[in-house]
Write a protein that holds these residues in place. Sequence first.
Motif, PDB file in Angstrom:
ATOM      1  N   ARG A 175      -5.673  -4.984  10.791  1.00 47.52           N
ATOM      2  CA  ARG A 175      -4.074  -5.488  10.732  1.00 47.52           C
ATOM      3  C   ARG A 175      -3.214  -4.252   9.994  1.00 47.52           C
ATOM      4  O   ARG A 175      -2.319  -3.635  10.435  1.00 47.52           O
ATOM      5  CB  ARG A 175      -3.826  -6.772  10.096  1.00 47.52           C
ATOM      6  N   ASN A 176      -4.116  -3.861   8.795  1.00 48.22           N
ATOM      7  CA  ASN A 176      -3.411  -2.653   7.974  1.00 48.22           C
ATOM      8  C   ASN A 176      -3.455  -1.361   8.764  1.00 48.22           C
ATOM      9  O   ASN A 176      -2.451  -0.594   8.630  1.00 48.22           O
ATOM     10  CB  ASN A 176      -4.127  -2.710   6.760  1.00 48.22           C
ATOM     11  N   GLN A 212      -0.754  -1.472  11.065  1.00 50.70           N
ATOM     12  CA  GLN A 212       0.488  -1.185  10.404  1.00 50.70           C
ATOM     13  C   GLN A 212       0.887   0.242  10.042  1.00 50.70           C
ATOM     14  O   GLN A 212       1.941   0.975  10.344  1.00 50.70           O
ATOM     15  CB  GLN A 212       0.597  -2.080   9.050  1.00 50.70           C
ATOM     16  N   ALA A 259      16.150   8.288   5.407  1.00 46.99           N
ATOM     17  CA  ALA A 259      15.471   7.341   4.510  1.00 46.99           C
ATOM     18  C   ALA A 259      14.687   6.379   5.216  1.00 46.99           C
ATOM     19  O   ALA A 259      13.622   5.865   4.415  1.00 46.99           O
ATOM     20  CB  ALA A 259      16.853   6.446   4.109  1.00 46.99           C
ATOM     21  N   GLN A 280      10.638   5.260   3.870  1.00 49.88           N
ATOM     22  CA  GLN A 280      10.473   4.064   3.533  1.00 49.88           C
ATOM     23  C   GLN A 280       9.094   3.511   4.357  1.00 49.88           C
ATOM     24  O   GLN A 280       8.146   3.205   3.941  1.00 49.88           O
ATOM     25  CB  GLN A 280      11.281   3.170   4.112  1.00 49.88           C
ATOM     26  N   PHE A 321       6.256   5.387   2.740  1.00 54.81           N
ATOM     27  CA  PHE A 321       5.869   4.734   1.560  1.00 54.81           C
ATOM     28  C   PHE A 321       5.041   3.736   1.817  1.00 54.81           C
ATOM     29  O   PHE A 321       4.094   3.597   1.252  1.00 54.81           O
ATOM     30  CB  PHE A 321       7.186   4.252   0.781  1.00 54.81           C
ATOM     31  N   VAL A 322       5.404   2.702   2.971  1.00 55.88           N
ATOM     32  CA  VAL A 322       4.420   1.829   3.278  1.00 55.88           C
ATOM     33  C   VAL A 322       3.057   2.375   3.652  1.00 55.88           C
ATOM     34  O   VAL A 322       2.017   1.973   3.222  1.00 55.88           O
ATOM     35  CB  VAL A 322       4.714   0.980   4.439  1.00 55.88           C
ATOM     36  N   THR A 371       1.634   5.254   2.555  1.00 56.71           N
ATOM     37  CA  THR A 371       1.089   5.400   1.296  1.00 56.71           C
ATOM     38  C   THR A 371       0.461   4.325   0.708  1.00 56.71           C
ATOM     39  O   THR A 371      -0.927   4.479   0.234  1.00 56.71           O
ATOM     40  CB  THR A 371       2.074   6.120   0.425  1.00 56.71           C
ATOM     41  N   LEU A 372       1.054   3.288   0.628  1.00 53.36           N
ATOM     42  CA  LEU A 372       0.477   2.033  -0.192  1.00 53.36           C
ATOM     43  C   LEU A 372      -0.614   1.745   0.560  1.00 53.36           C
ATOM     44  O   LEU A 372      -1.734   1.288   0.223  1.00 53.36           O
ATOM     45  CB  LEU A 372       1.506   0.939  -0.094  1.00 53.36           C
ATOM     46  N   ILE A 373      -0.528   1.456   1.877  1.00 56.34           N
ATOM     47  CA  ILE A 373      -1.617   1.115   2.718  1.00 56.34           C
ATOM     48  C   ILE A 373      -2.935   1.903   2.624  1.00 56.34           C
ATOM     49  O   ILE A 373      -4.077   1.414   2.245  1.00 56.34           O
ATOM     50  CB  ILE A 373      -1.366   0.713   4.224  1.00 56.34           C
ATOM     51  N   SER A 388      -3.857   3.567   0.281  1.00 55.23           N
ATOM     52  CA  SER A 388      -4.285   3.592  -1.183  1.00 55.23           C
ATOM     53  C   SER A 388      -4.597   2.242  -1.600  1.00 55.23           C
ATOM     54  O   SER A 388      -5.111   1.944  -2.777  1.00 55.23           O
ATOM     55  CB  SER A 388      -3.072   4.253  -2.169  1.00 55.23           C
ATOM     56  N   HIS A 389      -4.394   1.380  -0.770  1.00 52.96           N
ATOM     57  CA  HIS A 389      -4.696  -0.013  -1.050  1.00 52.96           C
ATOM     58  C   HIS A 389      -6.378  -0.227  -1.057  1.00 52.96           C
ATOM     59  O   HIS A 389      -6.993   0.189   0.037  1.00 52.96           O
ATOM     60  CB  HIS A 389      -4.229  -1.031   0.023  1.00 52.96           C
ATOM     61  N   PRO A 390      -6.694  -0.911  -2.064  1.00 51.61           N
ATOM     62  CA  PRO A 390      -8.152  -1.198  -1.980  1.00 51.61           C
ATOM     63  C   PRO A 390      -8.812  -1.646  -0.771  1.00 51.61           C
ATOM     64  O   PRO A 390     -10.047  -1.501  -0.566  1.00 51.61           O
ATOM     65  CB  PRO A 390      -8.275  -2.274  -3.055  1.00 51.61           C
ATOM     66  N   SER A 391      -8.225  -2.472  -0.001  1.00 49.87           N
ATOM     67  CA  SER A 391      -8.825  -3.221   1.160  1.00 49.87           C
ATOM     68  C   SER A 391      -9.029  -2.251   2.203  1.00 49.87           C
ATOM     69  O   SER A 391      -9.957  -2.058   2.783  1.00 49.87           O
ATOM     70  CB  SER A 391      -7.835  -3.942   1.945  1.00 49.87           C
ATOM     71  N   ARG A 430      -4.741  -8.032  -3.693  1.00 53.87           N
ATOM     72  CA  ARG A 430      -5.190  -6.634  -4.359  1.00 53.87           C
ATOM     73  C   ARG A 430      -4.094  -5.658  -4.400  1.00 53.87           C
ATOM     74  O   ARG A 430      -3.355  -5.731  -3.364  1.00 53.87           O
ATOM     75  CB  ARG A 430      -6.502  -6.223  -3.559  1.00 53.87           C
ATOM     76  N   LEU A 444      -2.197  -2.132  -6.191  1.00 58.08           N
ATOM     77  CA  LEU A 444      -2.413  -0.695  -6.940  1.00 58.08           C
ATOM     78  C   LEU A 444      -0.904  -0.492  -7.758  1.00 58.08           C
ATOM     79  O   LEU A 444      -0.014  -1.379  -7.619  1.00 58.08           O
ATOM     80  CB  LEU A 444      -2.718   0.271  -6.031  1.00 58.08           C
TER      81      LEU A 444
END
Lengths: 427, 250
Positions: free
Chosen positions: A65-66, A69, A84, A88, A91-92, A94-96, A98-101, B114, B116
């Motif tokens: 799913r990520n 995304q 902008a 945004q 940014f999402v 980047t977060l995904i 870098s996410h541990p999952s 989880r 960060l």
Amino acid sequence: MPPLIAPLKGMHAGRAFGLLAFVFLLAFGVAVVQLALDQQRVIDVTSRLQEQTVPEIIRYQRLARNLEQIRQEGERIFAVSTQAARQQSLFVVTLIASHPSVLEHPESSRLAREAERFLGEVVRQAAGGEARLDAYHAEWQRLAARLDNQIDDVSIQGTNLASTDLKVATSAMNLARYKLMLVLVLVGLFLLAFIILVRRHLIYPLQRIDQALSTLSTEQPAPQFGSSRMLEIQAVEQSIREHHALLIQNDETRQELEQLANKDGLTGLMNRRHFMQVAELELQRAQRYRRPVTVAMADLDAFKKLNDTYGHAAGDLVLRIFADLVHAAMRQSDLVCRYGGEEFAFLFPEVTPEEASRLAERLRASLAGWDIALPDGRAVRVTVSMGLADASECPIEIALKRADDALYEAKRLGRNRVELAPGGRPA
Amino acid sequence: MLRGLLLVLLLCTLPAGQDGGASRAASSEALRVLVLDDAPPMSYRDASGQLTGFSVEIARALCREIGATCLFDVKALGQAVQTVAEGRADLAAVGIFDKPEQYSKLLLSKPYYRSLSLWLARPDIEPGAAGVLAAVVSGSAQERYARQRGWSVHAVRSAGAVREALTAGTVQAALVPMESALDMQKNRSFRHLGLTPTVYSSAELSGEAMIGISPLRPALREEIDGALDRIKRNGTYDRINSRFLPFRVS
């Protein structure tokens, strides 16, 4: 001999069947334990499936799913018109990325990082003018396709996690099924063996014993049994053989006792008591059917003088020889007994006094012409006097009394003669 | 036939785990649950003033799962952890990443998401650089991390206060969890700052967030863990995730 049964020879039936039951319980117990272990394996696998595999599958689904995304945010970066909005979305991404999952799945993490870098470059280029985005779109399409493939791969990897557990569970169930069938066959074989053993070593021998017992008698030979392998059966068969021998022994004893009770010890003729019993019955039969019957009394002439002259041993010898003559002269159906001392009683069934007098006369004549050799070498002659009476219409005692009267008359008329009681004619 | 048998076996093994929580549920007394109300999208008040957000709704779902009546109360992060550690509340659904030493008796559930941390600053501002003041939420793992490294720190009560400090120019940077950064991104003033997010993946700043449980209720941890497993399996967790966050955080 079947190899299964051979070791049972000479063994107590209880022990033999106990041994079989023990072997059966042992085999059945082992099989049940095996089944329980297989069942435990299935329980363990299903528990693992629930506690570990299913959460892991869900984790893969969330990873997919990520990734999806990231692809959608990438599409958005190309679709929106404001910087902008692009930032945004980046940014999402980047977060995904870098996410541990995502980080914990190396392939997905590499691809997510690549997408993040690519989209970061796209956003930076877009800041300089949207026209530049077109140059990147084709490459994004390829990257998006790789993301799609990765999403599919991750989904399949997650699904396959369950396959391993299900294979183990299926394998355990299959094994359990084979073992169950083996147990059923084992139970069937043991039951078959048990039935065969029971029939061969208990039922058949018991049937033979039942037959032997139902026909056991002194007239039949001793029962013969096959060689039984069970000691209990052997013991019963031996007891039956001993019982049969005891029956024969008892019968012989009974016959000896009967002889002692009914016969005269010196002459072997009936004794007076037995004669009276049998004669009474014979007389009743004759009178019931109105058949002729005659009784007689006989007395050896001058027997006391013979005793005095030659001794009692000679007297006894004469009595025995007279008895032998009686046996030889009389019919099988005639009854005779030693009535007492040198006196004898007779009963002639189916014979009139006239006919009986002829038999008596023949007896008298036989004795009169017989030289009896004594043990000391001398010889003597003995005569007999007899009286006969019709017994067809009176009790035995009266008939014998009349015969005795006729005997007295024979003595009075000179001895060594046969006299018929009044009512009958002498032969 | 074999699949059917497997299904039956599976079903036979399920009830023990499925009904355990609900049966205990009935636990008589209400549970006092502490949450934040100024950390969207994890924990905040909606337009009608009701507490909501990812952590709040997860806490509600767990309460439903164990059949307990939960009374929600709002505390700041540091206070919430302390209150539960002292046994004056039962649960703290405030996204605890690590356990401060002074709260060593605090019980922690299985991870429920989880996360960060992000360093938000202009590209030319390095973390810990001289003269750089960084905003952090008071009592957070980010504050402890920054202070341990001797950074100049401006501790504020909430993520909203961090954003305000950034937009007001009180601070030059911020060290915040990704959820807070996601919410800040929705704010136009914040976006105009042109700050660049830098991911911090050190162990202290990323990892698994847990629910704090009162040390006086050790049995509650097992119930919460079981309930968490169940809501992850039955879809409740993912529905809450989709409602408040743009991607899966478990």
